[in-house]
Every structure is written in C-alpha cells, then in structure tokens.
Design a protein around this motif. Structure first.
Motif, PDB file in Angstrom:
ATOM      1  N   GLY A  33       0.848  -1.189   0.000  1.00  0.00           N
ATOM      2  CA  GLY A  33       0.000   0.000   0.000  1.00  0.00           C
ATOM      3  C   GLY A  33       0.880   1.233   0.000  1.00  0.00           C
ATOM      4  N   LEU A  34       0.595   2.168  -0.890  1.00  0.00           N
ATOM      5  CA  LEU A  34       1.349   3.424  -0.951  1.00  0.00           C
ATOM      6  C   LEU A  34       0.399   4.533  -0.525  1.00  0.00           C
ATOM      7  N   VAL A  35       0.734   5.196   0.572  1.00  0.00           N
ATOM      8  CA  VAL A  35      -0.167   6.202   1.119  1.00  0.00           C
ATOM      9  C   VAL A  35       0.342   7.581   0.737  1.00  0.00           C
ATOM     10  N   GLY A  36      -0.460   8.323  -0.031  1.00  0.00           N
ATOM     11  CA  GLY A  36      -0.066   9.662  -0.444  1.00  0.00           C
ATOM     12  C   GLY A  36       0.273   9.707  -1.921  1.00  0.00           C
ATOM     13  N   THR A  37       0.133  10.905  -2.493  1.00  0.00           N
ATOM     14  CA  THR A  37       0.398  11.086  -3.926  1.00  0.00           C
ATOM     15  C   THR A  37       1.181  12.369  -4.157  1.00  0.00           C
ATOM     16  N   GLY A  38       2.087  12.684  -3.237  1.00  0.00           N
ATOM     17  CA  GLY A  38       2.940  13.857  -3.410  1.00  0.00           C
ATOM     18  C   GLY A  38       4.210  13.495  -4.158  1.00  0.00           C
ATOM     19  N   ALA A  39       5.224  14.372  -4.044  1.00  0.00           N
ATOM     20  CA  ALA A  39       6.445  14.249  -4.837  1.00  0.00           C
ATOM     21  C   ALA A  39       7.139  12.899  -4.641  1.00  0.00           C
ATOM     22  N   SER A  40       7.203  12.433  -3.393  1.00  0.00           N
ATOM     23  CA  SER A  40       7.910  11.166  -3.159  1.00  0.00           C
ATOM     24  C   SER A  40       7.113   9.982  -3.701  1.00  0.00           C
ATOM     25  N   ALA A  41       5.803   9.988  -3.477  1.00  0.00           N
ATOM     26  CA  ALA A  41       4.952   8.895  -3.951  1.00  0.00           C
ATOM     27  C   ALA A  41       5.075   8.728  -5.457  1.00  0.00           C
ATOM     28  N   VAL A  42       5.106   9.861  -6.135  1.00  0.00           N
ATOM     29  CA  VAL A  42       5.121   9.832  -7.586  1.00  0.00           C
ATOM     30  C   VAL A  42       6.434   9.231  -8.105  1.00  0.00           C
ATOM     31  N   GLN A  43       7.518   9.471  -7.368  1.00  0.00           N
ATOM     32  CA  GLN A  43       8.792   8.889  -7.788  1.00  0.00           C
ATOM     33  C   GLN A  43       8.886   7.406  -7.438  1.00  0.00           C
ATOM     34  N   VAL A  44       8.255   7.015  -6.338  1.00  0.00           N
ATOM     35  CA  VAL A  44       8.443   5.637  -5.875  1.00  0.00           C
ATOM     36  C   VAL A  44       7.485   4.656  -6.561  1.00  0.00           C
ATOM     37  N   LEU A  45       6.322   5.142  -6.995  1.00  0.00           N
ATOM     38  CA  LEU A  45       5.323   4.223  -7.562  1.00  0.00           C
ATOM     39  C   LEU A  45       5.888   3.352  -8.705  1.00  0.00           C
TER      40      LEU A  45
ATOM     41  N   ALA B 126      -2.127  10.552 -21.644  1.00  0.00           N
ATOM     42  CA  ALA B 126      -1.433   9.452 -20.979  1.00  0.00           C
ATOM     43  C   ALA B 126      -2.388   8.397 -20.436  1.00  0.00           C
ATOM     44  N   VAL B 127      -3.611   8.780 -20.125  1.00  0.00           N
ATOM     45  CA  VAL B 127      -4.559   7.842 -19.512  1.00  0.00           C
ATOM     46  C   VAL B 127      -5.846   7.835 -20.337  1.00  0.00           C
TER      47      VAL B 127
ATOM     48  N   LEU C  80       4.160  18.318 -10.107  1.00  0.00           N
ATOM     49  CA  LEU C  80       5.203  17.295 -10.020  1.00  0.00           C
ATOM     50  C   LEU C  80       5.817  16.961 -11.370  1.00  0.00           C
ATOM     51  N   GLY C  81       7.042  16.449 -11.290  1.00  0.00           N
ATOM     52  CA  GLY C  81       7.714  15.960 -12.503  1.00  0.00           C
ATOM     53  C   GLY C  81       7.025  14.672 -12.931  1.00  0.00           C
ATOM     54  N   PRO C  82       6.692  14.518 -14.206  1.00  0.00           N
ATOM     55  CA  PRO C  82       5.829  13.421 -14.640  1.00  0.00           C
ATOM     56  C   PRO C  82       6.441  12.037 -14.478  1.00  0.00           C
ATOM     57  N   GLY C  83       7.719  11.896 -14.769  1.00  0.00           N
ATOM     58  CA  GLY C  83       8.341  10.574 -14.662  1.00  0.00           C
ATOM     59  C   GLY C  83       7.472   9.508 -15.320  1.00  0.00           C
ATOM     60  N   ARG C  84       7.287   8.365 -14.625  1.00  0.00           N
ATOM     61  CA  ARG C  84       6.485   7.278 -15.197  1.00  0.00           C
ATOM     62  C   ARG C  84       5.243   7.024 -14.344  1.00  0.00           C
ATOM     63  N   TYR C  85       4.735   8.076 -13.692  1.00  0.00           N
ATOM     64  CA  TYR C  85       3.609   7.892 -12.773  1.00  0.00           C
ATOM     65  C   TYR C  85       2.362   7.378 -13.493  1.00  0.00           C
ATOM     66  N   TYR C  86       1.914   8.115 -14.498  1.00  0.00           N
ATOM     67  CA  TYR C  86       0.699   7.683 -15.210  1.00  0.00           C
ATOM     68  C   TYR C  86       0.924   6.326 -15.876  1.00  0.00           C
ATOM     69  N   ALA C  87       2.123   6.146 -16.447  1.00  0.00           N
ATOM     70  CA  ALA C  87       2.419   4.882 -17.123  1.00  0.00           C
ATOM     71  C   ALA C  87       2.327   3.716 -16.134  1.00  0.00           C
ATOM     72  N   SER C  88       2.711   3.948 -14.880  1.00  0.00           N
ATOM     73  CA  SER C  88       2.617   2.878 -13.880  1.00  0.00           C
ATOM     74  C   SER C  88       1.182   2.698 -13.429  1.00  0.00           C
ATOM     75  N   MET C  89       0.479   3.803 -13.335  1.00  0.00           N
ATOM     76  CA  MET C  89      -0.885   3.780 -12.819  1.00  0.00           C
ATOM     77  C   MET C  89      -1.800   2.924 -13.696  1.00  0.00           C
ATOM     78  N   VAL C  90      -1.515   2.850 -14.980  1.00  0.00           N
ATOM     79  CA  VAL C  90      -2.406   2.095 -15.875  1.00  0.00           C
ATOM     80  C   VAL C  90      -2.056   0.600 -15.911  1.00  0.00           C
ATOM     81  N   GLN C  91      -1.023   0.188 -15.175  1.00  0.00           N
ATOM     82  CA  GLN C  91      -0.653  -1.235 -15.181  1.00  0.00           C
ATOM     83  C   GLN C  91      -1.677  -2.070 -14.376  1.00  0.00           C
ATOM     84  N   ASP C  92      -1.752  -3.353 -14.747  1.00  0.00           N
ATOM     85  CA  ASP C  92      -2.757  -4.239 -14.130  1.00  0.00           C
ATOM     86  C   ASP C  92      -2.554  -4.419 -12.629  1.00  0.00           C
ATOM     87  N   ASN C  93      -1.295  -4.350 -12.172  1.00  0.00           N
ATOM     88  CA  ASN C  93      -1.072  -4.634 -10.751  1.00  0.00           C
ATOM     89  C   ASN C  93      -1.154  -3.381  -9.872  1.00  0.00           C
ATOM     90  N   VAL C  94      -1.665  -2.281 -10.459  1.00  0.00           N
ATOM     91  CA  VAL C  94      -1.814  -1.065  -9.653  1.00  0.00           C
ATOM     92  C   VAL C  94      -3.292  -0.722  -9.519  1.00  0.00           C
TER      93      VAL C  94
END
Ligand SMILES: Cc1cc2nc3c(=O)[nH]c(=O)nc-3n(C[C@H](O)[C@H](O)[C@H](O)COP(=O)(O)OP(=O)(O)OC[C@H]3O[C@@H](n4cnc5c(N)ncnc54)[C@H](O)[C@@H]3O)c2cc1C
Lengths: 284, 490
Positions: free
Chosen positions: B173-185, B269-270, B291-305
């Motif tokens: 479980g990842l709690v939060g959607t700020g700068a760190s969450a977006v990088q770690v997802l 992206a979505v 936030l810097g976009p990185g791969r946040y949206y790309a990860s969010m659309v994956q089946d295991n998220v």
C-alpha cells in the motif's frame, strides 16, 4: 482580452481618427510613478506584455497602449505613434511623472516621446530598440518582404529564425515553437505600414535630448535589432545604464521573467546604478 | 565542558554545508556544524527510496559556487546528490568542523554573556551566533490512523526507507500522492505483486519535455571543459522556472495555459475515462506542488496497480480500510505522507531572551523579518524557515541567498562591534503584512486544496515565499540593520 489581468481598466480613444485601445491595472496610489508600456511591430499589450503587464501591476500602476493605424494610406511616422502614446498618457496619467518602457519599435517611440516630454518622463526603459536603421536591417527586411508575398511558408520559418535566439531555437521542437508566440496582431495593411516605418528610423536628435533615468536592455543573440543598437543608445543617452540578456529579439517570449524582474528592479530604484554602469545579468 | 565558538550551525544539509563551505572559503574557522545523524547530507541522506531524485534540474539544484559537470541526468538520482554534498564537505575542508551523531537538544540565549548556550547529545557549545539549518522537510509525518500500531505487516515512511524489507511479490500500500509517492510508484509497480495507492487528492504534472533525461558522456565532458555551458544551462533553467510563478498568483491567461497543458497531458497518458476522472485534480493547479511526470501515469495504468481515490482511514490486522469503504489485504505499507513543515520541530528546542521557545513565539504560525530573524531571538538566523519554500524553483537559490545574508550580518557585527543584533517587532510586522498582501488571491490560499504551505491554525501562508525566487534574493540576501535593534557593548 480580459485574461490579461484580474482587475483591468480599459478603453478606446480616438487619436486623429485612429482607434487606440489602452489598458491599465495596479494600484493608483503607490509610491512609484505609473509605467507606460509600448509594444513593438506586430505586437499588442496581450501579444508582447502578457507576462510583464500583469506582474508589474502587482507592484505599481501600469498603463499600456495598443498602437493603431491612422486613417488613410499616408506614410506612417514615429510622430503618429508618439501622439497615440501621448493621448493615452494624458488621459490615464494627466499629471505627474511617468516611467515609459518600449520594446523594439515601441522603444523607438518611447525614446522619441521621452525626448519630447522631458518634463513628464522620469524613467525610461528601452528594450531591443535602435536609433538609426542600418544596412543589416534593411537587407533583412528586403528578404522578409520578398517572402511575405511570394512564399508564406518560408516567410514564417524565416521569421522564427530571426525572432528567436540561436540557443533558444536549438533546444526546441517545431511543436514547441508553434505555441511559444502568438501570431502577429494587426491587419496586413497596418503591418506593411509598420514595416515601412521600420526602414526609415532616425531618431538621433531626439535621443540626444533624453534626460530621463534610462535603462537600456540589449539582447545578446538578437538578429533583428542586433545588440550594437542598444549599445549605441547606451552611448547616446546621458543618464543611461546597460543590461544585456541572453536572448534573441523575442525576449518577451524567451525570457519574460528575466525581463520583468530587470524592469521591476530598475523601476523600484532607478538610480541604484550610476549612469554609465554595465549591469551584470543575474547569475543564479 | 563547553566549547567556545563564534558560530554554531545546526544541521548538515544543503544549507548547513553551504554555509560551512562559504565560511571556510573566507578563512573563518571558529564554527561547528552539529548533525544528529551518522552522516552529512540532510534530505539526500535520509531519502533513499527507490526512484528518489530531484525534480528541479540538478544543474540548477546545486551550489552556484560548486558546479558539477557530471550529473548523470537532468533529474539527478538522490544518491548522486548525497555524494555531491559529501564531496563538498570533504574537498572544502569542512569535515573537521562537522560533529556527527550530535543532536541538539536545547539552545538558550544567555542575556548576561550575550551568547547562545547549545546543549547536544554529545557535548555543549557556547556561541555568539546560532544558525538553524534543520530543513523544512526533515521531520517525517505519519498520519494518525486507527490500528496503525498493530498493523500485521511492515510499514515505513519514504524518508526512512527500510531496505531490509523485500518487496518482490508483495502486496504494497502506498499512502499519499505527493512528490515522493510519484517517484516511488514506478519502482514499486515493477517489483511488487500488487500496489494500492491511497489518494486524497490527485496531483498535477508538468508536461514532459521530450528531451533526453540523461546527459551523454560528450555533454558531461563539454561541461567539464567549458564551464560557461553549465552556467548558461543553469540560467536557462532558472528563468524558465521563474516563468511559472505568475500562474501561482493567478494571472488568468498564464494560469489557464498551465492548467490546460497539464490536463491535456493527463488525457494523452490515460485513456480509461474512469481512471482519468480519478486522476483529475479537483483544485486549482499550483495549489499543491506541480510534479515531474516521470512514469507515474504509465505505472498507474498497469494491471497490478489499483488507485483508491480516498484516504487510508483504518487498519485491522493486515487489512487496510479506505475512507471510501474499500478494504485491501497488504503486506507492506509505505507512507509518502510528507513532513512537518508548518511547525518545525527545531523550534521547540530554542529558547530566546525571555526563556520561551521559538515554537511558542510561533504558536500562531511561523513569522520573521527577512525570512531569517525574529524578535526575542538575538543573533539567531533561521534558514529554510518562514516563507522560504518555492513552488516553482530551486530551494538552493534561496539557501544561497540566506547564506549571503548571514555572512553580511557577521560582517556587520564585526565591523561595528555591536554586541548583538535582534529583529524589531515593527520590522517583523511590516514584513509579515507585506507578504500577506503578496499572497492574497494566490493559488496556495484560494486554490481549493489542503497543502503544507499554509498554517492550519491560522490559514496564513507561512511556508511559501509568495514571489519570484529572484525577488527573494533581491530583498533578502543582505543584512539590513534598519530592521534590527543593535545592542551596544557596556
Ligand atoms: C525527496 C525530496 C526531494 C526534494 N527535491 C527537491 C528539488 O528537486 N528541488 C528543491 O528545490 N527542493 C527539493 N526538496 C526540498 C529539500 O528539502 C531542500 O531542497 C533542501 O535539501 C533543504 O536543505 P536543508 O539543508 O535546509 O535541510 P535538510 O536537507 O533537511 O537538512 C537538515 C539537517 O538538519 C539535521 N537536524 C535537524 N534537527 C536537528 C537537531 N536538532 N540537531 C542536529 N541536527 C538536526 C537533519 O538531520 C538534517 O541533516 C526535496 C525534498 C525531498 C524530501
């Protein structure tokens, strides 16, 4: 239009048959004299000052003039445009000192206005302006003129090449460039009359008469009004200081924040640097 | 035994190290940098979560007086920034001034000697000046959640990552959607079996530039051979970033442009309309950090998220319940829930002239003169405190301005021989009122979001500097005796 600033005064006045739109914003009671903004060829308040106008209005009164074509087809003169500025200033800031900022052809108009209204113009900012049109500019205008009618696609590309600095263009894609600046304002007829005026500029006598505390801003990579013109202004105006920014002619699009803050800093304390100073650009 | 020095600096992050380097370069030796942790580096020592990086480009997010040609990427990985700071300490001769594993527990102004008495877990110091460089994002915050203590799995904060917990095949479980969450997802998504993101509000993103995020060997060699190219890049990035400020104070056209660009990026992206709706922010852009976009949206659309668009509210054994009524069985909980920025912990340790703490002085929110001094606390300089954070540019630029301010204050005291300098209440009022005026109508105050820039006790903007970064340096990088009481010696 109302997107320019949150609290905006505006109107249109008739100046010898020309319908001149003006805008004003910012506190009327602050310690700084109002600053009058004059855009360049193909510009407008919205076109050239969408950043500088609302941001300056946070710290002082700002007035701007949208230059307009006088009726008929007579050759346009600096005097025609200067009268439009004078009419707006007389209406919006009828007494007391003012600061004036002009960009490109607007700087020519601003310089001339300052020379003729030395009693009113306390501070002057000339951004990418010039005194006398030279051969380099005439050649450039010749080519632009030929392409404008004959090859509009090439004309557009050449315009980008001339307006933006080499380093700025090098780092952007065509898609990004397409959105970085709005299309020119003004009817084709007015733009043609402005282009013709650009070829005939000679305000050497006026410039010598300027008494305002002046900031001259030149652009390192400018191909349309190369920096030697700004240096010439720096030499010609008695109480001038000089700042050079790393940009092409399109400073208002390339580095709007740097332009804004240079102007804001100068207007807050115009004589901080004595006449003759070459002000170093900020090194972040 | 109490050691006597001119200057005690508390904290060895960007601010404390930067000040140490500048002091050292002036040939000044009478200072110590006290650091509670086992190493220098601050933020960049503490944040070791997978994917950690700066989001302001590293060529700008670094000292102007120590340019680094070797950044591997525009958004340099955290480990590289940490190493950069450690190298700075070593190469500039600051090491001998740093005291590690030394936590400041109290600092008290002694009226009779006109000096600060500093107590730590590892000795005492007496100093003429104290500089707090304790950071604004260094004390982690965990939300108050029912059942958290009894969670059956592992849990930790992103800034205290537990590298001993394997995530392969786990339900996280990842709690939060700020700068760190977006990088770690994206990193979690790659290794974990399943990731559930608990989102209270969706972030806005910058549009990716499409340029290469890594620097090539040739580019790095050019930077080393021709440092002016680095300076030019730094300037470009700085002024580009400054260009994003007007939207924060709601210049209509520029606000709209920023919002539209970000929403268009989301749209591209979505594609799933339901997910996109959940990812569409319900507040004005800029109210929270963009936030810097990185791969946040790309990860969010994956089946295991799975995106759970409500807060984590309750834990029962290994089951995490959301405020929206959903329940998830999880092995690991990662808290990307930020820091205590409005009520910094160091303020509870510092006692001024009348014996009360800085925290008491700030009970209705942080306030200051020049974002660095406050009445009742003579010869104390507070970095990264009241109204210093930026939503749009590099905080190292602010830190360097504050270092300049401190050095000019030291020079002033040295040149005039005054016993101490203390901010006047009138000066502070004027500064606070002026900043309140500049903040009026800004997205932070009226953007319809909860953010960590606004003090919840008073609804005033106490963390953010409400103007251009350049303007901070223009106003707050030189000591101004006019806003201080200057105490003469007997
Ligand atoms: C993951 C992350 C990414 C970030 N990315 C960016 C970015 O891209 N751009 C940007 O501008 N900003 C960014 N920031 C903000 C960042 O915090 C600042 O840029 C900067 O690092 C702050 O430096 P500092 O020296 O003020 O504080 P810190 O780096 O937090 O250092 C403070 C130090 O003080 C020590 N300390 C605290 N209390 C005590 C005590 N009582 N006794 C002794 N020592 C003490 C701490 O241990 C710490 O080492 C980021 C923050 C985080 C968390």
């Amino acid at each position: 239009m109302t997107a320019l600033a949150r609290e905006l005064d505006q109107g249109v006045i008739d100046v010898g048959g020309a319908s001149v739109r003006w805008f004003a914003a910012g506190a009327t009671s602050g310690p700084l004299p109002p600053v009058v903004l004059i855009h360049g060829t193909g510009g407008s308040t919205e076109g050239h000052f969408s950043f500088v106008f609302p941001m300056l209005a946070r710290t002082q009164r700002v007035i701007s003039v949208d230059l307009a074509p006088p009726p008929g087809n007579a050759e346009l003169t600096v005097d025609d445009l200067e009268r439009q500025v004078a009419a707006v200033v007389d209406r919006e800031a009828p007494t007391g000192p003012v600061s004036v900022l002009g960009y490109s052809l607007g700087a020519v108009v601003a310089a001339s206005y300052a020379a003729h209204h030395a009693d009113r113009v306390q501070n002057l900012v000339l951004v990418a302006g010039w005194i006398t049109t030279d051969t380099q500019q005439l050649l450039r205008q010749d080519v632009q003129q030929q392409l404008r009618g004959g090859d509009p696609v090439a004309f557009k590309k050449l315009s980008l090449l001339l307006a933006f600095g080499v380093p700025f263009l090098a780092k952007r894609s065509f898609d990004e460039l397409a959105t970085v600046a709005p299309p020119p304002s003004g009817t084709p007829e007015f733009l043609a009359r402005l282009a013709s005026l650009n070829r005939r500029i000679d305000i050497a006598d006026e410039v010598a008469a300027i008494r305002a505390v002046t900031l001259v801003i030149g652009c390192t990579h400018d191909l349309m009004v190369p920096r030697h013109h700004s240096l010439a202004l720096f030499g010609a105006i008695e109480d001038a200081r000089y700042l050079e920014l790393s940009s092409g002619h399109a400073l208002v699009f390339e580095r709007p924040a740097e332009l804004h803050l240079a102007v804001r800093t100068f207007l807050s304390q115009p004589s901080r640097h004595p006449a003759g100073t070459v002000i170093p650009a900020e090194q972040p | 035994m109490t050691e006597q020095v001119e200057v005690v600096v508390i904290g060895a992050g960007f601010a404390g190290i930067g000040l140490g380097i500048r002091l050292k370069r002036r040939g000044f030796d009478s200072f110590v940098v006290l650091e509670r942790a086992h190493d220098v580096g601050g933020t960049w020592r503490d944040n070791t979560y997978p994917g950690v990086a700066c989001d302001v480009p590293a060529h700008l997010y670094s000292y102007s007086f120590r340019l680094n040609p070797n950044w591997s990427a525009v958004q340099a990985p955290g480990a590289e920034i940490w190493q950069y700071l450690r190298d700075g300490v070593r190469e500039e001769g600051v090491t001998e001034h740093v005291r590690l594993n030394t936590e400041v527990t109290a600092a008290r102004w002694d009226e009779s000697s006109a000096r600060w008495q500093v107590e730590t877990s590892n000795g005492s110091w007496s100093a003429k000046f104290v500089v707090t460089a304790c950071g604004h994002l260094s004390d982690t915050r965990l939300p108050d959640i029912e059942g958290l203590d009894a969670f059956a799995g592992e849990l930790f904060h992103t800034a205290r990552w537990n590298h001993g917990v394997p995530l392969e095949g786990k339900r996280v479980g990842l709690v939060g959607t700020g700068a760190s969450a977006v990088q770690v997802l994206p990193e979690l998504q790659r290794v974990a079996a399943e990731v559930v993101v608990f989102q209270r509000s969706a972030p806005y993103f910058f549009v990716p530039s499409g340029r290469r995020p890594e620097f090539s060997a040739a580019q790095k060699r050019l930077f080393a051979r021709y440092p002016a190219a680095m300076r030019e890049l730094r300037s470009e990035v700085f002024w580009y970033s400054e260009g994003n400020f007007p939207a924060r104070v709601r210049v209509p056209a520029l606000l709209e442009r920023a919002r539209n660009a970000s929403l268009r990026y989301l749209e591209s992206a979505v594609t799933d309309p339901e997910l996109r709706a959940k990812l569409t922010p319900d507040y004005e852009i800029g109210c929270k950090r963009i936030l810097g976009p990185g791969r946040y949206y790309a990860s969010m659309v994956q089946d295991n998220v799975t995106l759970e668009a409500s807060a984590l509210s309750r834990i029962e054994g290994s089951t995490a319940h959301s405020a929206g009524g959903a329940a998830f069985d999880l092995d690991v909980l990662v808290f990307a829930t930020g820091f205590d920025a409005t009520e910094p912990r160091f303020a509870t340790l510092i006692r001024g002239r009348d014996g009360s703490t800085l925290a008491e002085s700030w009970s209705d929110g942080m306030k200051s003169t020049a974002s660095i001094s406050t009445p009742g606390f003579p010869n104390l300089f507070i970095t990264n405190g009241a109204n210093t954070s930026l939503g749009h540019n590099s905080s190292v630029y602010i830190i360097e301005s504050q270092i300049d301010y401190i050095l000019s204050a030291l020079d002033y005291v040295d040149a005039t021989g005054v016993a101490f300098v203390e901010a006047t209440p009138e000066g502070e009022h004027a500064y606070v009122d002026d900043l309140a005026r500049r903040s009026e109508g800004s997205v932070w105050l009226s953007g319809g979001c909860h953010n960590w820039y606004v003090d919840p006790r008073t609804q005033t903007l106490t963390v953010t500097w409400p103007d251009f970064a350049y303007q901070f340096r223009e106003e707050n990088s030189r000591f101004d005796p006019a806003s201080y009481h200057l105490a003469t010696r007997e």
